[in-house]
Enzyme design. Structure first.
Site, PDB file in Angstrom:
ATOM      1  N   ASP A   1     -17.327  35.403  62.271  1.00  0.00           N
ATOM      2  CA  ASP A   1     -17.684  35.219  60.867  1.00  0.00           C
ATOM      3  C   ASP A   1     -17.616  36.537  60.109  1.00  0.00           C
ATOM      4  O   ASP A   1     -17.928  37.611  60.651  1.00  0.00           O
ATOM      5  CB  ASP A   1     -19.082  34.609  60.751  1.00  0.00           C
ATOM      6  CG  ASP A   1     -19.101  33.141  61.136  1.00  0.00           C
ATOM      7  OD1 ASP A   1     -18.512  32.340  60.398  1.00  0.00           O
ATOM      8  OD2 ASP A   1     -19.695  32.800  62.183  1.00  0.00           O
TER       9      ASP A   1
ATOM     10  N   GLN B   1       7.378  46.875  70.981  1.00  0.00           N
ATOM     11  CA  GLN B   1       8.458  46.399  71.834  1.00  0.00           C
ATOM     12  C   GLN B   1       7.913  45.977  73.201  1.00  0.00           C
ATOM     13  O   GLN B   1       8.369  44.987  73.784  1.00  0.00           O
ATOM     14  CB  GLN B   1       9.493  47.510  72.009  1.00  0.00           C
ATOM     15  CG  GLN B   1      10.813  47.022  72.565  1.00  0.00           C
ATOM     16  CD  GLN B   1      11.971  47.500  71.717  1.00  0.00           C
ATOM     17  OE1 GLN B   1      12.133  48.683  71.523  1.00  0.00           O
ATOM     18  NE2 GLN B   1      12.765  46.596  71.222  1.00  0.00           N
TER      19      GLN B   1
ATOM     20  N   SER C   1       0.262  48.477  47.733  1.00  0.00           N
ATOM     21  CA  SER C   1      -1.083  48.663  48.264  1.00  0.00           C
ATOM     22  C   SER C   1      -2.003  47.588  47.710  1.00  0.00           C
ATOM     23  O   SER C   1      -1.838  47.151  46.574  1.00  0.00           O
ATOM     24  CB  SER C   1      -1.606  50.048  47.852  1.00  0.00           C
ATOM     25  OG  SER C   1      -2.986  50.173  48.125  1.00  0.00           O
TER      26      SER C   1
ATOM     27  N   GLU D   1       8.737  48.153  58.148  1.00  0.00           N
ATOM     28  CA  GLU D   1       8.068  47.945  56.866  1.00  0.00           C
ATOM     29  C   GLU D   1       9.064  48.202  55.744  1.00  0.00           C
ATOM     30  O   GLU D   1       9.430  49.350  55.484  1.00  0.00           O
ATOM     31  CB  GLU D   1       6.873  48.889  56.720  1.00  0.00           C
ATOM     32  CG  GLU D   1       5.904  48.838  57.883  1.00  0.00           C
ATOM     33  CD  GLU D   1       4.652  49.654  57.623  1.00  0.00           C
ATOM     34  OE1 GLU D   1       4.098  49.547  56.510  1.00  0.00           O
ATOM     35  OE2 GLU D   1       4.230  50.383  58.527  1.00  0.00           O
TER      36      GLU D   1
ATOM     37  N   TYR E   1       9.275  52.714  58.500  1.00  0.00           N
ATOM     38  CA  TYR E   1       9.573  52.184  57.170  1.00  0.00           C
ATOM     39  C   TYR E   1      11.072  52.046  56.943  1.00  0.00           C
ATOM     40  O   TYR E   1      11.891  52.647  57.638  1.00  0.00           O
ATOM     41  CB  TYR E   1       8.995  53.114  56.098  1.00  0.00           C
ATOM     42  CG  TYR E   1       7.514  52.925  55.868  1.00  0.00           C
ATOM     43  CD1 TYR E   1       7.045  52.248  54.752  1.00  0.00           C
ATOM     44  CD2 TYR E   1       6.585  53.418  56.770  1.00  0.00           C
ATOM     45  CE1 TYR E   1       5.688  52.070  54.533  1.00  0.00           C
ATOM     46  CE2 TYR E   1       5.225  53.249  56.570  1.00  0.00           C
ATOM     47  CZ  TYR E   1       4.784  52.577  55.446  1.00  0.00           C
ATOM     48  OH  TYR E   1       3.438  52.396  55.249  1.00  0.00           O
TER      49      TYR E   1
ATOM     50  N   TYR F   1       8.530  47.549  66.341  1.00  0.00           N
ATOM     51  CA  TYR F   1       8.112  48.321  65.168  1.00  0.00           C
ATOM     52  C   TYR F   1       8.791  49.681  65.178  1.00  0.00           C
ATOM     53  O   TYR F   1       8.772  50.393  66.180  1.00  0.00           O
ATOM     54  CB  TYR F   1       6.597  48.511  65.139  1.00  0.00           C
ATOM     55  CG  TYR F   1       6.126  49.310  63.941  1.00  0.00           C
ATOM     56  CD1 TYR F   1       6.026  48.712  62.692  1.00  0.00           C
ATOM     57  CD2 TYR F   1       5.815  50.653  64.060  1.00  0.00           C
ATOM     58  CE1 TYR F   1       5.618  49.435  61.587  1.00  0.00           C
ATOM     59  CE2 TYR F   1       5.405  51.396  62.967  1.00  0.00           C
ATOM     60  CZ  TYR F   1       5.305  50.784  61.730  1.00  0.00           C
ATOM     61  OH  TYR F   1       4.912  51.510  60.637  1.00  0.00           O
TER      62      TYR F   1
ATOM     63  N   THR G   1     -20.985  38.917  59.665  1.00  0.00           N
ATOM     64  CA  THR G   1     -21.714  39.463  60.814  1.00  0.00           C
ATOM     65  C   THR G   1     -20.996  40.701  61.344  1.00  0.00           C
ATOM     66  O   THR G   1     -19.786  40.860  61.168  1.00  0.00           O
ATOM     67  CB  THR G   1     -21.828  38.440  61.961  1.00  0.00           C
ATOM     68  OG1 THR G   1     -20.506  38.086  62.406  1.00  0.00           O
ATOM     69  CG2 THR G   1     -22.576  37.195  61.497  1.00  0.00           C
TER      70      THR G   1
END
Length: 680
Positions: free
Chosen positions: A619, A97, A286, A452, A488, A485, A622
């Site tokens: 990348d 928030q 998952s 979620e 769940y 957020y 790395t």
């Protein structure tokens, strides 16, 4: 079921038939119906001595960078009505928030009244390998040792740069939409709870997952320049043992499409295709296909992150674009106090009215998801917590510490209250006033919510909006992790199982029906053209933040050493498949986040003797790893996994960083270069 990757005509026709999308003639549309801008920027935060967000594991402290975090912004404006929206997808564990509030304030200063809470969606990929400490609420600062200003500011700066670049690139564009199936990038991790849902809903989700891959593609002159993928899977291929900042599988998906396929360059002057991979409703699925942390498709967490990411990217690239968008852009948004919602019976499974509750967790929350791992491994090993299990001792401790009222206990049903967030004083431990939005984009609807959602819960939300707006279900997209957020959201049936997801559903068994009721109201307003009063506002807790993590006092090196000096040189020769590395004396990476820059380079010597950079720290192959040696001394290890496609030749490793002078507190740049080595 295998992902749709072939480009023949019959899979496209079959998918269009299966999902009920527009027939091929619907691809005709008015050219330039939209003005679209797309921008990408580095949003990496602190990468050492700061806690990662997601697993709630205080021992998961960052020690380096495997892949830079990015913000990808898209502005979409209807040229006929002038209405527009801003969508930002950021590599992060969540959008707090605090982040939403701060970005809105900054956007007002940069772009006047163009971007407000009424047309801005900021959503997180939900990687569990992102730096934490970006929330003003105590619950999310418990394992990060409070608020981390530099990481927070780094995310804000990255989002704002991405938006500025999107605005600067705006031009007429076409928007196309398509859907396909991706069934081998997620697995149901809470089957007993899923089995409690009505059989018809279970049958609508074969494999107990939501396999929908939805893609928006932006084109000019028939050539794509950007895309947004919507697919639900947890970016938890990397386990709680990982301590390198990374985008996980969704980060690799973006890298695959942008860099490996479209050859986009990154950094300050990066140009090229932009591909965002947003999340939807993966609350109970998952990427660990073997339903063990770090397991599936292989037993290597890094290979799993790559493979699950590549599967998403390949599916998104191959998705047939069967619908050309051609309609207005509009949005309705409001804030709701989720701790005190009266829910009508039309939105509850049994038809009886109910109410939400001030937020609370059960002890199973501390266990984390068994299939993805988390910060409660030790508690689970000791038998103190577990999914679907009660622990009277922890419940008694929660009662002693938080003293929940009888009404609160009754409101949460069969949830054993271990942590009560919603009745704390002077402010709740987690947000209760939360934003939600429903947006219309041509023939599509986007439902943006700050939590979620499980696959069935997400489907119910989409059905609610589809019915209110008169749209096919497949043209309604759920965008979780957006603008705030708050844990769940399960169905009321799943809630009764009290697995990890139900234990982590903040506002009690009527949480999902409350969200459905509110998105229905927004959908009705969107359909009728009515505006909604938006008088409720979330708390601003910015003045009450503390951090228990010390900053950098100063940096130093041993006598006879210098900053940037190589302590351990790479081997003279490497073969493809091996890892080349070098160790440098360095300063603390908190001195400078090096956004739009790099902590490392891999360079190849050219025939004329000049050195060309072929890899940087964005990348995938790395790693920049930082280690405190003693006191103010620290070292950086630069590593490069040499792929099978790397050309033989002469290479070297470079490190870039910054060190802090203890006398003047000035920050100075440093650089080091290894000796050359051969790749054969």
């Amino acid at each position: 079921m295998k992902q749709a990757c072939k480009r023949r005509w019959w899979p496209a026709l079959a998918l269009a038939w299966t999902f009920g999308l527009a027939a091929p003639q619907a691809l005709a549309q008015t050219p330039g119906a939209y003005v679209v801008g797309a921008g990408l920027a580095d949003a990496t935060g602190e990468v050492a001595e700061t806690s990662l967000f997601g697993y709630a594991d205080s021992d998961q402290v960052a020690s380096g960078l495997q892949q830079r975090m990015h913000a990808r912004a898209f502005t979409i404006t209807d040229t006929r009505g002038g209405q527009g929206m801003l969508l930002v997808v950021v590599d992060a564990g969540m959008v707090s928030q605090a982040l939403h509030q701060r970005v809105l304030r900054e956007l007002a200063g940069r772009h006047g009244g163009r971007f407000t809470e009424r047309n801005v969606l900021i959503t997180a990929t939900h990687t569990h390998a992102a730096s934490g400490g970006i929330s003003h609420y105590t619950l999310y600062g418990l394992t990060t040792q409070g608020f981390q200003h530099k990481t927070f500011q780094g995310m804000v700066d990255g989002i704002l740069r991405a938006v500025d670049r999107a605005v600067a690139s705006e031009a007429p564009a076409d928007i196309r939409f398509g859907r396909s199936l991706l069934a081998n990038a997620s697995a149901q991790r809470s089957a007993p709870a899923f089995a409690r849902d009505p059989v018809a809903e279970q049958q609508a989700l074969p494999g107990q997952i939501d396999p929908d891959m939805a893609v928006l593609r932006f084109e000019r002159g028939g050539k794509p320049f950007a895309a947004v993928s919507f697919f639900g899977t947890h970016p938890t291929s990397l386990t709680s043992k990982n301590t390198w900042v990374s985008g996980d599988n969704k980060g690799y998906a973006a890298y695959y499409w942008e860099h490996l396929v479209e050859r986009r360059s990154y950094g300050r002057d990066g140009q090229g295709f932009i591909a965002a991979f947003a999340n939807t409703n993966p609350g109970d699925v998952s990427p660990n296909l073997n339903l063990r942390p770090g397991s599936g498709p292989t037993d290597s967490e890094w290979e799993n992150a790559r493979l699950i990411g590549e599967r998403q990217a390949r599916a998104a690239i191959a998705t047939p674009m069967t619908l050309a968008l051609n309609g207005p852009v509009d949005m309705r948004q409001k804030y709701v106090d989720m701790s005190r919602q009266q829910v009508r019976g039309e939105f509850t499974p049994d038809g009886r009215a109910g109410t939400t509750c001030p937020a609370a967790y059960k002890s199973a929350f501390a266990a984390g998801s068994t299939e993805d791992g988390g910060g409660g491994d030790g508690l689970m090993a000791a038998g103190l917590v577990g999914e679907g299990r009660s622990n009277p001792l922890i419940a008694a401790l929660g009662t002693l510490v938080f003293a929940p009222s009888a009404d609160l206990i009754r409101c949460h049903g069969n949830k054993e209250l271990a942590i009560v967030m919603g009745t704390a004083w002077p402010a709740p431990l987690s947000p209760e006033v939360l934003p939600l939005s429903v947006a219309r984009l041509g023939q599509l609807a986007l439902v943006a919510l700050p939590a979620e959602f499980t696959v069935v819960a997400g489907r119910r939300v989409r059905q609610t909006v589809a019915q209110r707006l008169g749209l096919p279900l497949n043209q309604v997209l759920l965008l979780g992790y957006t603008n705030a957020y708050a844990g769940y959201v399960t169905t009321p049936e799943e809630y009764d199982q009290q697995d990890y997801e139900g234990a982590s559903t903040h506002f009690g068994p009527y949480t999902l029906p409350a969200w459905q009721q509110n998105v229905a109201e927004l959908s009705d307003a969107l359909r009728t053209g009515n505006q909604l009063a938006n008088t409720l506002r979330p708390r601003d807790l910015s003045a009450h933040q503390i951090s228990l993590r010390p900053g950098v006092v100063f940096d130093d090196v041993p006598l006879g050493k210098s900053f940037g000096q190589v302590e351990v040189q790479p081997n003279p020769v490497y073969r493809r498949g091996e890892v080349a590395s070098a160790v440098f004396w360095t300063g603390h990476p908190k001195n400078d986040l090096r956004q739009e820059g790099t902590f490392l380079q891999v360079q190849q010597r050219q025939p004329d003797g000049r050195w060309r950079t072929v890899r940087q720290d964005h990348d995938w192959d790395t790693v920049y790893q930082w280690k405190r040696v003693a006191g103010a001394w620290s070292q950086a290890t630069v590593s490069w996994r040499i792929g099978a496609d790397v050309a033989p030749g002469t290479y070297r490793l470079l490190h870039h960083g910054n060190w802090k002078n203890g006398w003047t507190t000035a920050i100075h740049p440093l650089a080091g270069t290894s000796q050359p080595f051969e790749v054969r």
